[in-house]
Design a protein around this motif. Structure first.
Motif, PDB file in Angstrom:
ATOM      1  N   GLN A 173      -2.126  11.978   1.857  1.00  0.00           N
ATOM      2  CA  GLN A 173      -1.599  12.838   2.923  1.00  0.00           C
ATOM      3  C   GLN A 173      -0.160  12.435   3.234  1.00  0.00           C
ATOM      4  OE1 GLN A 173      -3.240  14.459   7.116  1.00  0.00           O
ATOM      5  NE2 GLN A 173      -2.887  12.277   7.089  1.00  0.00           N
ATOM      6  N   VAL A 174       0.711  13.429   3.422  1.00  0.00           N
ATOM      7  CA  VAL A 174       2.138  13.086   3.519  1.00  0.00           C
ATOM      8  C   VAL A 174       2.600  12.697   4.921  1.00  0.00           C
ATOM      9  CG1 VAL A 174       2.758  14.575   1.573  1.00  0.00           C
ATOM     10  CG2 VAL A 174       2.848  15.488   3.895  1.00  0.00           C
ATOM     11  N   TRP A 175       1.868  13.084   5.970  1.00  0.00           N
ATOM     12  CA  TRP A 175       2.432  12.927   7.320  1.00  0.00           C
ATOM     13  C   TRP A 175       2.512  11.465   7.753  1.00  0.00           C
ATOM     14  CZ3 TRP A 175       3.749  17.502   6.715  1.00  0.00           C
ATOM     15  CH2 TRP A 175       2.867  18.537   6.433  1.00  0.00           C
ATOM     16  N   PRO A 176       3.702  11.033   8.156  1.00  0.00           N
ATOM     17  CA  PRO A 176       3.835   9.642   8.621  1.00  0.00           C
ATOM     18  C   PRO A 176       3.820   9.499  10.150  1.00  0.00           C
ATOM     19  CG  PRO A 176       6.003  10.532   8.166  1.00  0.00           C
ATOM     20  CD  PRO A 176       5.019  11.669   7.968  1.00  0.00           C
ATOM     21  N   HIS A 177       3.705  10.626  10.887  1.00  0.00           N
ATOM     22  CA  HIS A 177       4.067  10.566  12.318  1.00  0.00           C
ATOM     23  C   HIS A 177       2.901  10.251  13.247  1.00  0.00           C
ATOM     24  CE1 HIS A 177       2.427  14.435  11.507  1.00  0.00           C
ATOM     25  NE2 HIS A 177       2.778  15.006  12.635  1.00  0.00           N
ATOM     26  N   ARG A 178       1.670  10.345  12.772  1.00  0.00           N
ATOM     27  CA  ARG A 178       0.545  10.129  13.695  1.00  0.00           C
ATOM     28  C   ARG A 178      -0.143   8.794  13.441  1.00  0.00           C
ATOM     29  NH1 ARG A 178      -1.756  16.339  14.223  1.00  0.00           N
ATOM     30  NH2 ARG A 178       0.121  17.095  15.275  1.00  0.00           N
ATOM     31  N   LEU A 179      -1.283   8.802  12.755  1.00  0.00           N
ATOM     32  CA  LEU A 179      -2.031   7.554  12.563  1.00  0.00           C
ATOM     33  C   LEU A 179      -1.165   6.489  11.871  1.00  0.00           C
ATOM     34  CD1 LEU A 179      -4.710   6.110  12.875  1.00  0.00           C
ATOM     35  CD2 LEU A 179      -5.483   7.168  10.737  1.00  0.00           C
ATOM     36  N   ALA A 180      -0.472   6.891  10.801  1.00  0.00           N
ATOM     37  CA  ALA A 180       0.297   5.910  10.022  1.00  0.00           C
ATOM     38  C   ALA A 180       1.420   5.284  10.838  1.00  0.00           C
ATOM     39  CB  ALA A 180       0.862   6.564   8.764  1.00  0.00           C
ATOM     40  N   SER A 181       1.924   6.004  11.855  1.00  0.00           N
ATOM     41  CA  SER A 181       3.051   5.478  12.626  1.00  0.00           C
ATOM     42  C   SER A 181       2.666   4.219  13.398  1.00  0.00           C
ATOM     43  CB  SER A 181       3.590   6.538  13.592  1.00  0.00           C
ATOM     44  OG  SER A 181       2.685   6.726  14.677  1.00  0.00           O
ATOM     45  N   GLY A 182       1.377   4.025  13.641  1.00  0.00           N
ATOM     46  CA  GLY A 182       0.950   2.827  14.362  1.00  0.00           C
ATOM     47  C   GLY A 182       0.883   1.599  13.478  1.00  0.00           C
ATOM     48  N   PHE A 183       1.052   1.799  12.165  1.00  0.00           N
ATOM     49  CA  PHE A 183       0.882   0.680  11.215  1.00  0.00           C
ATOM     50  C   PHE A 183       2.057   0.645  10.240  1.00  0.00           C
ATOM     51  CE2 PHE A 183      -3.073   2.307  12.803  1.00  0.00           C
ATOM     52  CZ  PHE A 183      -3.701   1.166  13.269  1.00  0.00           C
ATOM     53  N   PRO A 184       3.261   0.371  10.763  1.00  0.00           N
ATOM     54  CA  PRO A 184       4.453   0.391   9.893  1.00  0.00           C
ATOM     55  C   PRO A 184       4.553  -0.890   9.067  1.00  0.00           C
ATOM     56  CG  PRO A 184       5.097  -0.205  12.111  1.00  0.00           C
ATOM     57  CD  PRO A 184       3.603   0.000  12.143  1.00  0.00           C
ATOM     58  N   ALA A 189       0.857  -1.180   0.000  1.00  0.00           N
ATOM     59  CA  ALA A 189       0.000   0.000   0.000  1.00  0.00           C
ATOM     60  C   ALA A 189       0.897   1.235   0.000  1.00  0.00           C
ATOM     61  CB  ALA A 189      -0.909   0.000   1.230  1.00  0.00           C
ATOM     62  N   PRO A 190       0.890   2.032  -1.083  1.00  0.00           N
ATOM     63  CA  PRO A 190       1.833   3.145  -1.168  1.00  0.00           C
ATOM     64  C   PRO A 190       1.509   4.260  -0.172  1.00  0.00           C
ATOM     65  CG  PRO A 190       0.344   3.140  -3.061  1.00  0.00           C
ATOM     66  CD  PRO A 190       0.001   1.945  -2.246  1.00  0.00           C
ATOM     67  N   ARG A 191       2.544   4.866   0.366  1.00  0.00           N
ATOM     68  CA  ARG A 191       2.366   6.027   1.255  1.00  0.00           C
ATOM     69  C   ARG A 191       3.319   7.117   0.786  1.00  0.00           C
ATOM     70  NH1 ARG A 191       2.106   3.377   7.363  1.00  0.00           N
ATOM     71  NH2 ARG A 191       0.706   1.671   6.788  1.00  0.00           N
ATOM     72  N   PRO A 192       2.817   8.347   0.676  1.00  0.00           N
ATOM     73  CA  PRO A 192       3.664   9.426   0.134  1.00  0.00           C
ATOM     74  C   PRO A 192       4.977   9.606   0.894  1.00  0.00           C
ATOM     75  CG  PRO A 192       1.385  10.130   0.222  1.00  0.00           C
ATOM     76  CD  PRO A 192       1.439   8.795   0.915  1.00  0.00           C
ATOM     77  N   ALA A 193       4.943   9.490   2.226  1.00  0.00           N
ATOM     78  CA  ALA A 193       6.148   9.791   2.995  1.00  0.00           C
ATOM     79  C   ALA A 193       7.197   8.697   2.885  1.00  0.00           C
ATOM     80  CB  ALA A 193       5.795  10.009   4.468  1.00  0.00           C
ATOM     81  N   THR A 194       6.824   7.514   2.406  1.00  0.00           N
ATOM     82  CA  THR A 194       7.790   6.436   2.326  1.00  0.00           C
ATOM     83  C   THR A 194       7.974   5.962   0.888  1.00  0.00           C
ATOM     84  OG1 THR A 194       5.978   4.966   2.915  1.00  0.00           O
ATOM     85  CG2 THR A 194       7.483   5.565   4.663  1.00  0.00           C
ATOM     86  N   GLY A 195       7.452   6.742  -0.053  1.00  0.00           N
ATOM     87  CA  GLY A 195       7.554   6.342  -1.455  1.00  0.00           C
ATOM     88  C   GLY A 195       8.883   6.739  -2.052  1.00  0.00           C
ATOM     89  N   PHE A 196       8.977   6.643  -3.368  1.00  0.00           N
ATOM     90  CA  PHE A 196      10.219   6.967  -4.050  1.00  0.00           C
ATOM     91  C   PHE A 196      10.518   8.465  -3.952  1.00  0.00           C
ATOM     92  CE2 PHE A 196       8.543   3.205  -6.164  1.00  0.00           C
ATOM     93  CZ  PHE A 196       9.627   2.357  -6.003  1.00  0.00           C
ATOM     94  N   LEU A 197      11.745   8.780  -3.622  1.00  0.00           N
ATOM     95  CA  LEU A 197      12.248  10.154  -3.642  1.00  0.00           C
ATOM     96  C   LEU A 197      11.530  11.081  -2.673  1.00  0.00           C
ATOM     97  CD1 LEU A 197      12.729  10.604  -7.494  1.00  0.00           C
ATOM     98  CD2 LEU A 197      14.415   9.937  -5.782  1.00  0.00           C
ATOM     99  N   ALA A 198      10.786  10.536  -1.711  1.00  0.00           N
ATOM    100  CA  ALA A 198      10.094  11.411  -0.754  1.00  0.00           C
ATOM    101  C   ALA A 198      11.117  12.017   0.202  1.00  0.00           C
ATOM    102  CB  ALA A 198       9.048  10.628   0.021  1.00  0.00           C
TER     103      ALA A 198
END
Lengths: 315, 295
Positions: free
Chosen positions: B216-227, A306-315
């Motif tokens: 949404q770009v932020w990885p530090h809140r909700l997404a941080s619980g599901f790495p 599942a892609p995520r912007p903050a962990t994607g390519f070149l982010a």
């Protein structure tokens, strides 16, 4: 003429491609062997070998005859063995390979199920890994086996594929037991106890590849095919293990979220199945479903990122 | 901390925050809550109902999402991201403004869109969805202005400094639900579930909303619980002095979909509190794990 015996001579010549060597292997002189092959050719109305002064080669008809002849000869041999067993008063035996981690209740159900279906035949199970079973099946030391997928071996035929999704076994004081379902990535940094790669080369590689994809690179891997030893490592908090729920006090089982691991089993036998193999396969499939929680192989799920912007390519 | 304490409370306390949470299985209806019916300040989470109303008006032909809007630098609502932080005039479509509003919480983009759709239209939409505790009472500019007034400062830079003082923070009306854009955790998960079930608007509109929340770009809140690579997290954050929020949907590889709304308020006025941010994800995972326990 004794067609079966002549086919036997034919097969020896195809293996040696030299009349002198073949005759020596058969313990006879070359002229009578050559004569018998000619009589077989006359009987079938086809030339089976191209003979020159230097070499012997199979004709197209000869090549086509080889697998047919093999099957006929093998079947007749087995028939004779079977009749000989009966004549001696022996019970017929099915030699079956089973994986080391099948578990006592499943093994017991397998033997009982076969006894119910074929009370006249004795099931002789041998504990073996997939690699050893493949070798034993090909060499005729086993009649049927229960293999772990993936496996690829020429000369074997396979029954239906069954699948079970292992969970993870944890020490009861492991903090991960707080979760109802555990992700592979949660296991990061832990040690793993797993079956030996020698015994299950395909599944070992498959399992570790899935672990890496899911974020779990074991800090160390201890290999054993002894369930008690593996549980000891789990109990002590040394390592985690994959598998079915264990009854051992102090060990806690949790399902893996998204079933990232799929362990598949499949019955296998030589290309020409021996007697009772079908009976064993039917019993094994039923017992593995009823007692070991396995299900028919569906379409395997495609692992999805599942892609995520903050962990994607070149982010 | 005693083992008898609710694990959600324990996560929040260990992070130095008070937490409000609601989680619901989008398809099954099972729920987990902590103070889930209490009013909470939305902060930038209000941009979610605004985005939904934008799409509903496009469905009715009231506006063209691809239509270009000129957004001059002069007079733009300020903020730390997107057009609110950029220096020059810009021209972009309504839907790209929505992209900036949702993915980096661009205040300038949000105010342009709110002016276009109308604040009362958003509240009417919320009434229509049965979300009567959820209200949009001001845009970003009015909210910032109230913060400046309450803090006794004249600009954003001074506000940033003043809000380190707990006494100043205690005076801020924008941090009180009755004076601010507000909702409850339960109403936010109802809204999310309706968006994920294609019930909050037409299917194409709901899909467009989901797309932006996933970007949404932020990885530090909700997404941080599901790495975990096989878990999808979509969300919208909200942040004001001492407030850290995120609402979103977490999708498991087995098809399970869970709407979660987490609102926190910290005792400390420090702006950088990674543990408080991460507590949102940790609490969400605990809640979702409880929803999945009986699967």
């Amino acid at each position: 003429m004794d067609l079966v015996r002549h086919l036997g001579y034919f097969l020896v010549v195809t293996e040696e491609l030299h009349f002198g060597n073949a005759a020596a292997r058969l313990g006879m002189a070359q002229p009578p062997l050559s004569q018998r092959i000619r009589r077989l050719e006359e009987e079938l109305g086809m030339r089976l070998f191209e003979r020159s002064s230097r070499r012997v080669a199979l004709t197209e008809a000869g090549r086509l005859l080889v697998p047919e002849a093999r099957e006929i000869v093998a079947r007749v041999e087995r028939m004779r063995d079977l009749m000989a067993d009966l004549a001696r008063g022996d019970t017929a035996v099915v030699r079956a390979g089973v994986p080391a981690d099948l578990g006592a209740p499943v093994l017991a159900a397998l033997i009982a199920g076969f006894r119910d279906r074929r009370p006249d035949v004795r099931l002789s199970p041998a504990e073996m890994g997939t690699a050893a079973q493949v070798a034993a099946l090909l060499e005729g030391r086993l009649d049927v086996g229960l293999l772990r997928h993936p496996v690829a071996a020429d000369g074997l035929a396979y029954g239906p594929v069954l699948v079970r999704h292992p969970g993870v076994l944890l020490a009861e004081d492991d903090e991960l037991t707080a979760w109802a379902t555990v992700h592979l990535g949660d296991l990061a940094g832990r040690e793993l106890v797993l079956f030996p790669r020698d015994a299950e080369p395909g599944l070992y590689d498959d399992t570790l590849a899935s672990c890496r994809r899911g974020g779990f690179v074991p800090a160390a891997i201890t290999c054993t095919d002894r369930a008690e030893f593996a549980l000891g490592l789990v109990l002590s908090g040394t390592a985690v293990a994959f598998g079915a729920p264990a009854e051992t006090p102090g060990v806690v089982w949790r399902p893996l979220a998204g079933t990232p691991l799929a362990w598949r089993w499949l019955p296998a036998w030589r290309a020409e199945p021996g007697p009772y193999v079908r009976d064993f396969t039917a019993v094994a499939v039923r017992v593995l479903k009823e007692s070991a929680g396995m299900v028919d192989e569906g379409a395997p799920p495609t692992p999805r990122v599942a892609p995520r912007p903050a962990t994607g390519f070149l982010a | 901390m005693s083992p008898g304490v609710d694990p959600l409370e324990r996560v929040f306390r260990n992070a130095g925050v008070t937490g409000w949470l609601h989680a619901v299985d989008v398809d099954g209806g099972r729920e987990v809550g902590l103070r889930a019916a209490e009013p909470v300040v939305l902060a930038s989470v209000f941009k979610l109902p605004l985005l939904l109303e934008l799409h509903r008006q496009a469905e009715r032909g009231l506006l063209d999402l691809a239509g270009l809007v000129r957004v001059p630098a002069e007079g733009r609502t300020r903020g730390g991201t997107g057009l609110a932080a950029m220096l020059d005039d810009a021209t972009l479509s309504l839907r790209d403004l929505a992209y900036l509003m949702m993915t980096v919480s661009d205040n300038a983009a949000a105010d342009v869109l709110l002016a276009r759709v109308g604040r009362e239209a958003v509240n009417t939409l919320l009434d229509g969805l049965g979300l009567t505790e959820t209200r949009v009472v001001h845009d970003c500019r009015d909210m910032l202005t109230s913060l400046w007034e309450d803090a006794g400062v004249a600009d954003q830079a001074a506000l940033m400094q003043a809000c380190a003082d707990p006494e100043v923070v205690a005076r801020l009306r924008a941090l009180r639900p009755e004076r601010s854009n507000r909702s409850t955790p339960r109403e936010m998960t109802r809204l999310l579930a309706m968006i994920w079930r294609d019930e909050a608007a037409g299917a194409a509109s709901c899909a467009a909303v989901r797309r932006l929340m996933a970007l949404q770009v932020w990885p530090h809140r909700l997404a941080s619980g599901f790495p975990f690579d096989d878990v999808a997290v979509s969300g919208k954050t909200g942040t004001l002095p001492t407030l850290r929020n995120e609402v979103g949907v977490v999708e498991y590889p087995d098809g399970g979909r869970y709407a979660v709304a987490v609102f926190t308020r910290s005792l400390s006025t420090a702006q950088n509190q990674p543990r408080a941010d991460a507590a949102i994800g940790a609490a969400a995972r605990i809640a979702i794990d409880q929803l999945r326990t009986h699967i």
